[in-house]
Write an enzyme that holds these catalytic residues in place. Sequence first.
Site, PDB file in Angstrom:
ATOM      1  N   LYS A  11       0.834  -1.218   0.000  1.00 22.99           N
ATOM      2  CA  LYS A  11       0.000   0.000   0.000  1.00 22.99           C
ATOM      3  C   LYS A  11       0.858   1.253   0.000  1.00 22.99           C
ATOM      4  O   LYS A  11       0.648   2.162  -0.799  1.00 22.99           O
ATOM      5  CB  LYS A  11      -0.877   0.072   1.267  1.00 22.99           C
ATOM      6  N   ARG A  86     -10.147   1.320   7.882  1.00 23.04           N
ATOM      7  CA  ARG A  86      -9.806  -0.096   7.996  1.00 23.04           C
ATOM      8  C   ARG A  86     -10.896  -0.899   8.678  1.00 23.04           C
ATOM      9  O   ARG A  86     -10.762  -2.104   8.835  1.00 23.04           O
ATOM     10  CB  ARG A  86      -8.565  -0.201   8.877  1.00 23.04           C
ATOM     11  N   ARG A 125      11.381  -8.555   5.448  1.00 25.46           N
ATOM     12  CA  ARG A 125      11.603  -7.100   5.440  1.00 25.46           C
ATOM     13  C   ARG A 125      12.564  -6.696   6.556  1.00 25.46           C
ATOM     14  O   ARG A 125      12.490  -7.203   7.665  1.00 25.46           O
ATOM     15  CB  ARG A 125      10.254  -6.393   5.615  1.00 25.46           C
ATOM     16  N   ARG A 158      10.956  -5.046  11.952  1.00 30.14           N
ATOM     17  CA  ARG A 158       9.880  -4.312  12.623  1.00 30.14           C
ATOM     18  C   ARG A 158       9.179  -5.254  13.585  1.00 30.14           C
ATOM     19  O   ARG A 158       8.936  -6.413  13.237  1.00 30.14           O
ATOM     20  CB  ARG A 158       8.876  -3.846  11.556  1.00 30.14           C
ATOM     21  N   ARG A 169      -2.215  -9.714  12.237  1.00 30.52           N
ATOM     22  CA  ARG A 169      -2.590  -8.604  11.349  1.00 30.52           C
ATOM     23  C   ARG A 169      -3.444  -9.114  10.179  1.00 30.52           C
ATOM     24  O   ARG A 169      -4.408  -8.466   9.769  1.00 30.52           O
ATOM     25  CB  ARG A 169      -1.334  -7.898  10.827  1.00 30.52           C
TER      26      ARG A 169
HETATM   27  P1  AMP Z   1       0.300  -0.194   8.417  1.00 28.95           P
HETATM   28  O1  AMP Z   1       1.658   0.397   8.275  1.00 28.95           O
HETATM   29  O2  AMP Z   1      -0.726   0.474   7.554  1.00 28.95           O
HETATM   30  O3  AMP Z   1       0.293  -1.695   8.254  1.00 28.95           O
HETATM   31  O4  AMP Z   1      -0.173   0.110   9.928  1.00 28.95           O
HETATM   32  C1  AMP Z   1       0.601  -0.318  11.019  1.00 28.95           C
HETATM   33  C2  AMP Z   1      -0.245  -0.390  12.274  1.00 28.95           C
HETATM   34  O5  AMP Z   1      -0.784   0.893  12.578  1.00 28.95           O
HETATM   35  C3  AMP Z   1      -1.456  -1.318  12.190  1.00 28.95           C
HETATM   36  O6  AMP Z   1      -1.122  -2.667  12.439  1.00 28.95           O
HETATM   37  C4  AMP Z   1      -2.328  -0.729  13.308  1.00 28.95           C
HETATM   38  O7  AMP Z   1      -1.831  -1.081  14.586  1.00 28.95           O
HETATM   39  C5  AMP Z   1      -2.096   0.771  13.132  1.00 28.95           C
HETATM   40  N1  AMP Z   1      -3.045   1.383  12.175  1.00 28.95           N
HETATM   41  C6  AMP Z   1      -2.742   1.982  10.991  1.00 28.95           C
HETATM   42  N2  AMP Z   1      -3.845   2.437  10.388  1.00 28.95           N
HETATM   43  C7  AMP Z   1      -4.880   2.141  11.215  1.00 28.95           C
HETATM   44  C8  AMP Z   1      -6.291   2.326  11.141  1.00 28.95           C
HETATM   45  N3  AMP Z   1      -6.877   2.928  10.082  1.00 28.95           N
HETATM   46  N4  AMP Z   1      -7.038   1.875  12.173  1.00 28.95           N
HETATM   47  C9  AMP Z   1      -6.488   1.274  13.239  1.00 28.95           C
HETATM   48  N5  AMP Z   1      -5.171   1.034  13.366  1.00 28.95           N
HETATM   49  C10 AMP Z   1      -4.362   1.468  12.363  1.00 28.95           C
END
Ligand code: AMP
Length: 215
Positions: A11, A86, A125, A158, A169
């Site tokens: 993304k 989300r 990663r 990470r 996740r």
């Molecule tokens: P990402 O980098 O988009 O995979 O986001 C990393 C982490 O941030 C996720 O696993 C959640 O803990 C948190 N996060 C990011 N976006 C959201 C969202 N829209 N709603 C809730 N948690 C989020």
Amino acid sequence: MSVLGPPGSGKGTQAELAGQRFGIACFSTGDLLRKAVREESALGGQVKALLEAGSLVPDDLMGKVVEEKLRRLEPPGSMILDGFPRTCPQVEILDRILERLDRKLHLALALEVPDPEILRRLSGRRVCRSCRATFHVEFQVPRLAGKCDGCGKDLSIRKDDRESVIQNRLRIYRSETTPVLELYRERGLLKEVQADGAVGDVAKRFQKEILQACA
Ligand code: AMP
């Protein structure tokens, strides 16, 4: 527009590439939350444990964070939202924010990647905590094993890229975010893009959908 997709679907990469090509600002909720954790801000303190466990941050908190960001967009223009909404409640929160700002969501682009490919991408990663560069043990191998090409510091994994956390996740994506895709499908806003394969090939498909949505 909003970019949806499971963890590891690319993304962030695709949002950035499209943003550069079309001159649109990108906003990644995940990046903003990770930055808050690094900087040990009040927000960072609230979300640190959730991020490390791969769990979602509460919807109302996410709504505040996103609204603040959209209000500060200078000059006001288009934005690519990476990773929001989300959950179904977040879809409604976004609707209300956009209504208050007199804005509209034009497109929800969902990246599709098979689970085994996601595991391969995320478990390999590596990130540099110093300069934020990212590498991959198979696809983007650093010149010196375990060291950043840019600044020479140690690379690390990470916390949310550990296998048990990746599975969490993915589970959350299936249960909480798949219904978001359905909502946007019903509204006629959803486009899906096959996102396995080379970054450049995915970018072509991704950007074609944006061009078609704007035509
Ligand atoms: P990402 O980098 O988009 O995979 O986001 C990393 C982490 O941030 C996720 O696993 C959640 O803990 C948190 N996060 C990011 N976006 C959201 C969202 N829209 N709603 C809730 N948690 C989020």
